[in-house]
Write a protein that holds these residues in place. Structure first.
Motif, PDB file in Angstrom:
ATOM      1  N   ILE A 114       0.853  -1.182   0.000  1.00 30.72           N
ATOM      2  CA  ILE A 114       0.000   0.000   0.000  1.00 30.72           C
ATOM      3  C   ILE A 114       0.892   1.236   0.000  1.00 30.72           C
ATOM      4  O   ILE A 114       1.758   1.382   0.858  1.00 30.72           O
ATOM      5  N   PHE A 115       0.665   2.097  -0.962  1.00 35.74           N
ATOM      6  CA  PHE A 115       1.425   3.335  -1.071  1.00 35.74           C
ATOM      7  C   PHE A 115       0.558   4.519  -0.664  1.00 35.74           C
ATOM      8  O   PHE A 115      -0.612   4.590  -1.044  1.00 35.74           O
ATOM      9  N   GLU A 157      -8.207   3.303   8.701  1.00 38.78           N
ATOM     10  CA  GLU A 157      -9.417   2.788   8.045  1.00 38.78           C
ATOM     11  C   GLU A 157      -9.165   2.554   6.562  1.00 38.78           C
ATOM     12  O   GLU A 157      -9.657   1.575   5.992  1.00 38.78           O
ATOM     13  N   GLN A 158      -8.405   3.448   5.927  1.00 39.00           N
ATOM     14  CA  GLN A 158      -8.090   3.269   4.514  1.00 39.00           C
ATOM     15  C   GLN A 158      -7.333   1.960   4.304  1.00 39.00           C
ATOM     16  O   GLN A 158      -7.636   1.194   3.389  1.00 39.00           O
ATOM     17  N   ILE A 159      -6.352   1.707   5.156  1.00 39.88           N
ATOM     18  CA  ILE A 159      -5.569   0.471   5.069  1.00 39.88           C
ATOM     19  C   ILE A 159      -6.476  -0.741   5.291  1.00 39.88           C
ATOM     20  O   ILE A 159      -6.408  -1.730   4.555  1.00 39.88           O
ATOM     21  N   GLU A 160      -7.339  -0.650   6.294  1.00 36.64           N
ATOM     22  CA  GLU A 160      -8.253  -1.768   6.598  1.00 36.64           C
ATOM     23  C   GLU A 160      -9.208  -2.056   5.437  1.00 36.64           C
ATOM     24  O   GLU A 160      -9.505  -3.229   5.172  1.00 36.64           O
ATOM     25  N   LEU A 161      -9.667  -1.022   4.746  1.00 33.67           N
ATOM     26  CA  LEU A 161     -10.540  -1.233   3.578  1.00 33.67           C
ATOM     27  C   LEU A 161      -9.840  -2.090   2.527  1.00 33.67           C
ATOM     28  O   LEU A 161     -10.444  -2.982   1.932  1.00 33.67           O
ATOM     29  N   ILE A 162      -8.560  -1.822   2.310  1.00 28.61           N
ATOM     30  CA  ILE A 162      -7.789  -2.591   1.322  1.00 28.61           C
ATOM     31  C   ILE A 162      -7.590  -4.026   1.798  1.00 28.61           C
ATOM     32  O   ILE A 162      -7.789  -4.980   1.033  1.00 28.61           O
ATOM     33  N   ILE A 163      -7.220  -4.183   3.048  1.00 32.41           N
ATOM     34  CA  ILE A 163      -7.001  -5.525   3.603  1.00 32.41           C
ATOM     35  C   ILE A 163      -8.280  -6.352   3.506  1.00 32.41           C
ATOM     36  O   ILE A 163      -8.248  -7.524   3.121  1.00 32.41           O
ATOM     37  N   VAL A 223       1.203  -7.490   4.555  1.00 32.46           N
ATOM     38  CA  VAL A 223       0.966  -6.197   3.906  1.00 32.46           C
ATOM     39  C   VAL A 223       2.073  -5.224   4.297  1.00 32.46           C
ATOM     40  O   VAL A 223       2.471  -5.142   5.459  1.00 32.46           O
ATOM     41  N   LEU A 224       2.568  -4.497   3.309  1.00 33.31           N
ATOM     42  CA  LEU A 224       3.584  -3.471   3.518  1.00 33.31           C
ATOM     43  C   LEU A 224       2.973  -2.121   3.176  1.00 33.31           C
ATOM     44  O   LEU A 224       2.423  -1.951   2.086  1.00 33.31           O
ATOM     45  N   MET A 225       3.074  -1.177   4.093  1.00 27.51           N
ATOM     46  CA  MET A 225       2.626   0.193   3.857  1.00 27.51           C
ATOM     47  C   MET A 225       3.857   1.051   3.628  1.00 27.51           C
ATOM     48  O   MET A 225       4.840   0.943   4.381  1.00 27.51           O
ATOM     49  N   ALA A 269      -0.500   4.309  11.638  1.00 28.11           N
ATOM     50  CA  ALA A 269      -1.682   3.640  11.080  1.00 28.11           C
ATOM     51  C   ALA A 269      -1.346   2.217  10.661  1.00 28.11           C
ATOM     52  O   ALA A 269      -2.105   1.284  10.929  1.00 28.11           O
ATOM     53  N   ALA A 270      -0.200   2.041  10.009  1.00 25.46           N
ATOM     54  CA  ALA A 270       0.226   0.697   9.587  1.00 25.46           C
ATOM     55  C   ALA A 270       0.425  -0.206  10.801  1.00 25.46           C
ATOM     56  O   ALA A 270      -0.021  -1.360  10.810  1.00 25.46           O
ATOM     57  N   GLU A 271       1.070   0.318  11.822  1.00 28.01           N
ATOM     58  CA  GLU A 271       1.309  -0.463  13.044  1.00 28.01           C
ATOM     59  C   GLU A 271      -0.010  -0.818  13.728  1.00 28.01           C
ATOM     60  O   GLU A 271      -0.173  -1.936  14.214  1.00 28.01           O
ATOM     61  N   LYS A 272      -0.940   0.121  13.756  1.00 30.58           N
ATOM     62  CA  LYS A 272      -2.243  -0.118  14.390  1.00 30.58           C
ATOM     63  C   LYS A 272      -2.964  -1.290  13.731  1.00 30.58           C
ATOM     64  O   LYS A 272      -3.600  -2.102  14.388  1.00 30.58           O
ATOM     65  N   VAL A 273      -2.837  -1.379  12.408  1.00 30.72           N
ATOM     66  CA  VAL A 273      -3.503  -2.435  11.651  1.00 30.72           C
ATOM     67  C   VAL A 273      -2.679  -3.731  11.653  1.00 30.72           C
ATOM     68  O   VAL A 273      -3.208  -4.798  11.404  1.00 30.72           O
TER      69      VAL A 273
END
Length: 166
Positions: free
Chosen positions: A9-10, A126-132, A142-144, A154-158
């Motif tokens: 995720i970029f 939330e954006q990251i979670e939508l993709i996951i 997943v790599l952010m 955010a990446a760590e939270k997810v």
């Protein structure tokens, strides 16, 4: 398979491109619409207002983004990582609007398997979670890639891995 990266995720602005939006002027406009002085954190404030005001702010924000588009520049480190992960699922998260995001990607010839913009969510986690959720991939795979501490948090939270672009 373990912790192999399957999806990358970029972030867009600051990571792949630099879009020099006049945020001082934009924030002034947002303050006028909301009738308040303190609009920080912006995502939090905008998530709590009615849809009519949010839509108006998004339209103004989009106008500022399109005004900055002629001065768009690539961020080489981010572009190198984009190329490096060409064999992975590549997705994009951004607080830019959908229309300007599409214009930017067309201009710089980048494409993604899935794109999440501010219209989908104002919050990076939330954006990251939508993709996951869409790809049903374990966050450990997943790599952010982003340019801000908030991207990392955010990446760590997810539960994703993270790489900084400077």
């Amino acid at each position: 398979m373990g912790n192999e990266v399957r999806l990358v995720i970029f972030d867009l602005d600051g990571t792949l491109v630099s879009l020099p939006v006049d945020y001082d002027k934009l924030k002034l406009e947002i303050r006028k619409i909301l009738g308040i002085d303190d609009i920080s954190p912006i995502s939090e404030k905008l998530s709590k207002i009615d849809d009519v005001k949010r839509k108006k702010i998004f339209e103004i924000w989009t106008k500022f983004e399109f005004e900055a588009l002629p001065k768009l520049k690539l961020v080489e480190e981010g572009i190198e990582l984009y190329r490096k992960y060409c064999n992975k699922i590549r997705c994009l998260v951004t607080l830019q609007g959908r229309r300007v995001t599409e214009a930017i990607l067309e201009r710089v010839n980048l494409s993604f398997d899935f794109i999440v913009t501010r219209e989908n969510s104002l919050f990076r986690s939330e954006q990251i979670e939508l993709i996951i959720q869409k790809f049903k991939i374990n966050p450990k795979n997943v790599l952010m890639i982003g340019d801000r501490e908030s991207d990392k948090k955010a990446a760590e939270k997810v539960g994703c891995k993270f790489i900084y672009v400077k």
